[in-house]
Design a protein around this motif. Structure first.
Motif, PDB file in Angstrom:
ATOM      1  N   LEU A 118     -27.362 -27.741 -70.828  1.00 10.12           N
ATOM      2  CA  LEU A 118     -26.806 -27.706 -68.956  1.00 10.12           C
ATOM      3  C   LEU A 118     -26.860 -29.380 -69.079  1.00 10.12           C
ATOM      4  O   LEU A 118     -25.680 -29.095 -68.634  1.00 10.12           O
ATOM      5  CB  LEU A 118     -28.170 -27.331 -68.437  1.00 10.12           C
ATOM      6  N   LYS A 119     -27.009 -30.327 -69.601  1.00  8.30           N
ATOM      7  CA  LYS A 119     -26.845 -32.152 -68.785  1.00  8.30           C
ATOM      8  C   LYS A 119     -25.355 -31.804 -69.099  1.00  8.30           C
ATOM      9  O   LYS A 119     -24.530 -32.400 -68.807  1.00  8.30           O
ATOM     10  CB  LYS A 119     -27.189 -32.534 -69.566  1.00  8.30           C
ATOM     11  N   SER A 120     -25.000 -31.500 -70.562  1.00  8.66           N
ATOM     12  CA  SER A 120     -23.644 -31.299 -71.412  1.00  8.66           C
ATOM     13  C   SER A 120     -22.566 -30.396 -70.391  1.00  8.66           C
ATOM     14  O   SER A 120     -21.656 -30.151 -71.497  1.00  8.66           O
ATOM     15  CB  SER A 120     -23.730 -31.409 -72.537  1.00  8.66           C
ATOM     16  N   GLY A 121     -22.708 -29.828 -69.598  1.00  5.85           N
ATOM     17  CA  GLY A 121     -22.226 -28.702 -69.368  1.00  5.85           C
ATOM     18  C   GLY A 121     -21.097 -27.683 -69.593  1.00  5.85           C
ATOM     19  O   GLY A 121     -20.458 -26.455 -69.468  1.00  5.85           O
ATOM     20  N   HIS A 122     -22.668 -26.989 -70.913  1.00  7.84           N
ATOM     21  CA  HIS A 122     -22.372 -25.348 -71.525  1.00  7.84           C
ATOM     22  C   HIS A 122     -22.655 -24.677 -70.229  1.00  7.84           C
ATOM     23  O   HIS A 122     -23.734 -25.005 -69.498  1.00  7.84           O
ATOM     24  CB  HIS A 122     -23.195 -25.710 -72.536  1.00  7.84           C
ATOM     25  N   GLU A 123     -23.050 -23.535 -70.464  1.00  6.19           N
ATOM     26  CA  GLU A 123     -23.661 -22.685 -69.544  1.00  6.19           C
ATOM     27  C   GLU A 123     -24.469 -22.163 -70.953  1.00  6.19           C
ATOM     28  O   GLU A 123     -24.666 -22.222 -71.736  1.00  6.19           O
ATOM     29  CB  GLU A 123     -22.980 -21.540 -69.443  1.00  6.19           C
ATOM     30  N   VAL A 124     -25.503 -21.476 -69.326  1.00  4.86           N
ATOM     31  CA  VAL A 124     -27.542 -21.696 -69.865  1.00  4.86           C
ATOM     32  C   VAL A 124     -28.106 -20.336 -69.603  1.00  4.86           C
ATOM     33  O   VAL A 124     -28.060 -20.423 -68.467  1.00  4.86           O
ATOM     34  CB  VAL A 124     -28.244 -23.016 -69.988  1.00  4.86           C
ATOM     35  N   PRO A 125     -28.153 -19.403 -70.648  1.00  6.98           N
ATOM     36  CA  PRO A 125     -29.172 -18.263 -69.921  1.00  6.98           C
ATOM     37  C   PRO A 125     -29.912 -18.405 -68.870  1.00  6.98           C
ATOM     38  O   PRO A 125     -30.847 -19.424 -69.648  1.00  6.98           O
ATOM     39  CB  PRO A 125     -29.057 -17.090 -70.740  1.00  6.98           C
ATOM     40  N   ALA A 126     -30.556 -17.722 -67.744  1.00  6.00           N
ATOM     41  CA  ALA A 126     -30.686 -17.697 -66.918  1.00  6.00           C
ATOM     42  C   ALA A 126     -31.826 -18.073 -67.665  1.00  6.00           C
ATOM     43  O   ALA A 126     -33.520 -18.735 -67.053  1.00  6.00           O
ATOM     44  CB  ALA A 126     -30.681 -17.173 -65.407  1.00  6.00           C
ATOM     45  N   TRP A 127     -32.892 -17.362 -67.958  1.00  9.08           N
ATOM     46  CA  TRP A 127     -33.872 -16.339 -68.871  1.00  9.08           C
ATOM     47  C   TRP A 127     -34.620 -18.002 -69.718  1.00  9.08           C
ATOM     48  O   TRP A 127     -35.802 -17.497 -70.122  1.00  9.08           O
ATOM     49  CB  TRP A 127     -33.694 -14.934 -69.069  1.00  9.08           C
ATOM     50  N   LEU A 128     -33.002 -18.726 -70.232  1.00 12.95           N
ATOM     51  CA  LEU A 128     -33.681 -19.733 -71.536  1.00 12.95           C
ATOM     52  C   LEU A 128     -34.282 -20.405 -69.948  1.00 12.95           C
ATOM     53  O   LEU A 128     -35.316 -20.760 -70.711  1.00 12.95           O
ATOM     54  CB  LEU A 128     -32.296 -20.366 -72.282  1.00 12.95           C
ATOM     55  N   LEU A 129     -33.889 -20.656 -69.133  1.00 11.64           N
ATOM     56  CA  LEU A 129     -34.211 -21.660 -68.532  1.00 11.64           C
ATOM     57  C   LEU A 129     -35.349 -21.536 -67.516  1.00 11.64           C
ATOM     58  O   LEU A 129     -36.660 -22.764 -66.954  1.00 11.64           O
ATOM     59  CB  LEU A 129     -33.131 -22.212 -67.485  1.00 11.64           C
ATOM     60  N   LYS A 130     -35.726 -20.282 -67.384  1.00 16.35           N
ATOM     61  CA  LYS A 130     -36.678 -19.493 -66.946  1.00 16.35           C
ATOM     62  C   LYS A 130     -38.683 -19.790 -68.111  1.00 16.35           C
ATOM     63  O   LYS A 130     -39.417 -19.505 -67.780  1.00 16.35           O
ATOM     64  CB  LYS A 130     -36.988 -18.599 -66.320  1.00 16.35           C
ATOM     65  N   LEU A 131     -37.996 -19.881 -69.317  1.00 16.88           N
ATOM     66  CA  LEU A 131     -39.006 -19.826 -69.771  1.00 16.88           C
ATOM     67  C   LEU A 131     -40.179 -20.566 -69.738  1.00 16.88           C
ATOM     68  O   LEU A 131     -40.285 -21.728 -69.136  1.00 16.88           O
ATOM     69  CB  LEU A 131     -38.853 -20.446 -71.167  1.00 16.88           C
ATOM     70  N   ASN A 132     -41.415 -20.389 -69.599  1.00 16.70           N
ATOM     71  CA  ASN A 132     -42.537 -20.625 -69.501  1.00 16.70           C
ATOM     72  C   ASN A 132     -43.543 -21.235 -70.527  1.00 16.70           C
ATOM     73  O   ASN A 132     -44.175 -19.930 -71.824  1.00 16.70           O
ATOM     74  CB  ASN A 132     -43.690 -19.813 -68.325  1.00 16.70           C
ATOM     75  N   ASN A 133     -42.650 -22.172 -70.907  1.00 21.02           N
ATOM     76  CA  ASN A 133     -43.271 -22.825 -72.060  1.00 21.02           C
ATOM     77  C   ASN A 133     -44.575 -23.684 -72.036  1.00 21.02           C
ATOM     78  O   ASN A 133     -45.142 -24.760 -72.876  1.00 21.02           O
ATOM     79  CB  ASN A 133     -42.481 -23.386 -73.560  1.00 21.02           C
ATOM     80  N   SER A 134     -45.272 -23.120 -71.138  1.00 19.31           N
ATOM     81  CA  SER A 134     -46.244 -24.646 -70.612  1.00 19.31           C
ATOM     82  C   SER A 134     -47.251 -24.656 -70.851  1.00 19.31           C
ATOM     83  O   SER A 134     -47.893 -25.181 -71.098  1.00 19.31           O
ATOM     84  CB  SER A 134     -46.828 -24.840 -68.972  1.00 19.31           C
ATOM     85  N   SER A 135     -48.008 -23.432 -71.931  1.00 17.48           N
ATOM     86  CA  SER A 135     -49.044 -23.314 -72.583  1.00 17.48           C
ATOM     87  C   SER A 135     -48.314 -23.667 -73.842  1.00 17.48           C
ATOM     88  O   SER A 135     -49.957 -24.426 -74.879  1.00 17.48           O
ATOM     89  CB  SER A 135     -49.469 -22.220 -72.167  1.00 17.48           C
ATOM     90  N   HIS A 136     -47.215 -24.111 -74.089  1.00 15.81           N
ATOM     91  CA  HIS A 136     -47.283 -24.140 -75.601  1.00 15.81           C
ATOM     92  C   HIS A 136     -47.354 -26.198 -75.293  1.00 15.81           C
ATOM     93  O   HIS A 136     -47.137 -27.027 -76.498  1.00 15.81           O
ATOM     94  CB  HIS A 136     -46.570 -23.524 -76.380  1.00 15.81           C
ATOM     95  N   ALA A 137     -46.239 -26.890 -74.378  1.00 15.60           N
ATOM     96  CA  ALA A 137     -45.628 -27.307 -74.312  1.00 15.60           C
ATOM     97  C   ALA A 137     -45.747 -28.608 -73.939  1.00 15.60           C
ATOM     98  O   ALA A 137     -47.278 -29.072 -73.375  1.00 15.60           O
ATOM     99  CB  ALA A 137     -44.341 -27.459 -72.617  1.00 15.60           C
ATOM    100  N   PRO A 138     -46.144 -29.580 -74.719  1.00 14.43           N
ATOM    101  CA  PRO A 138     -46.335 -31.557 -74.648  1.00 14.43           C
ATOM    102  C   PRO A 138     -45.912 -31.552 -73.112  1.00 14.43           C
ATOM    103  O   PRO A 138     -44.956 -31.630 -72.419  1.00 14.43           O
ATOM    104  CB  PRO A 138     -45.705 -31.963 -75.004  1.00 14.43           C
ATOM    105  N   GLY A 139     -47.551 -31.966 -72.172  1.00 14.10           N
ATOM    106  CA  GLY A 139     -46.807 -32.180 -70.920  1.00 14.10           C
ATOM    107  C   GLY A 139     -45.472 -33.246 -70.302  1.00 14.10           C
ATOM    108  O   GLY A 139     -44.768 -33.102 -69.623  1.00 14.10           O
TER     109      GLY A 139
END
Length: 170
Positions: A118-139
């Motif tokens: 996203l920061k480099s100007g590429h299109e990113v599918p909305a579903w990818l940005l909405k991924l909820n990986n908080s149960s796995h992800a480091p804080g």
């Protein structure tokens, strides 16, 4: 097309699977002698090989002007690796695509790559940005950096690449 995998063993496995399916494929990794690697790269440049399976050995410093697609068959183990891998396509103003496969085990790192895209100007599918990986992800970012470092030192264990059916003879 370049296909990136995380290890020499997986490169060999995928090569045998695609070769069996009669795909015009080559494989390059650190176990190959320099002369073998040079021959494979020449065949790829000439179009004798259409798909080249490789480890991160090929992600840096190699310029194939005609590569129009990169597939990260195995999720990269660092952001730097991701950048170098996808940078092998779309060279010199040409069009190119990069696709990255990921599993549930890769989820803690997916959002970081999506944000980088996203920061480099590429299109990113909305579903990818909405991924909820908080149960796995480091804080925090600090913890996220630590997790990436751990991933690069100890990559996720992947299943063997094989389509052969093993029959239980018991």
């Amino acid at each position: 097309m370049l296909i990136f995998v995380q290890s020499k063993q997986r490169a060999k496995e995928l090569f045998h699977e695609l070769q069996y399916d009669q795909v015009n494929v080559g494989v390059i990794h650190g176990d190959k002698k320099k002369q073998e690697r040079d021959e494979i790269m020449q065949k790829f440049r000439l179009g004798d090989i259409w798909v080249l399976i490789c480890t991160d050995l090929m992600a840096r410093g190699i310029d194939f002007k005609t590569v129009n697609s990169v597939l990260n068959f195995d999720f990269p183990t660092s952001l730097v690796s991701y950048i170098h891998r996808v940078g092998r396509t779309g060279r010199a103003g040409r069009e190119g695509t990069a696709t990255t496969y990921f599993t549930d085990a890769d989820l803690p790192y997916v959002k970081t790559i999506a944000n980088l895209m996203l920061k480099s100007g590429h299109e990113v599918p909305a579903w990818l940005l909405k991924l909820n990986n908080s149960s796995h992800a480091p804080g925090s970012n600090k913890n996220n950096n630590k997790a990436w470092k751990e991933l690069s030192e100890k990559p996720i264990r992947r299943k063997t690449i094989s389509t052969s059916v093993e029959r239980n003879t018991n």
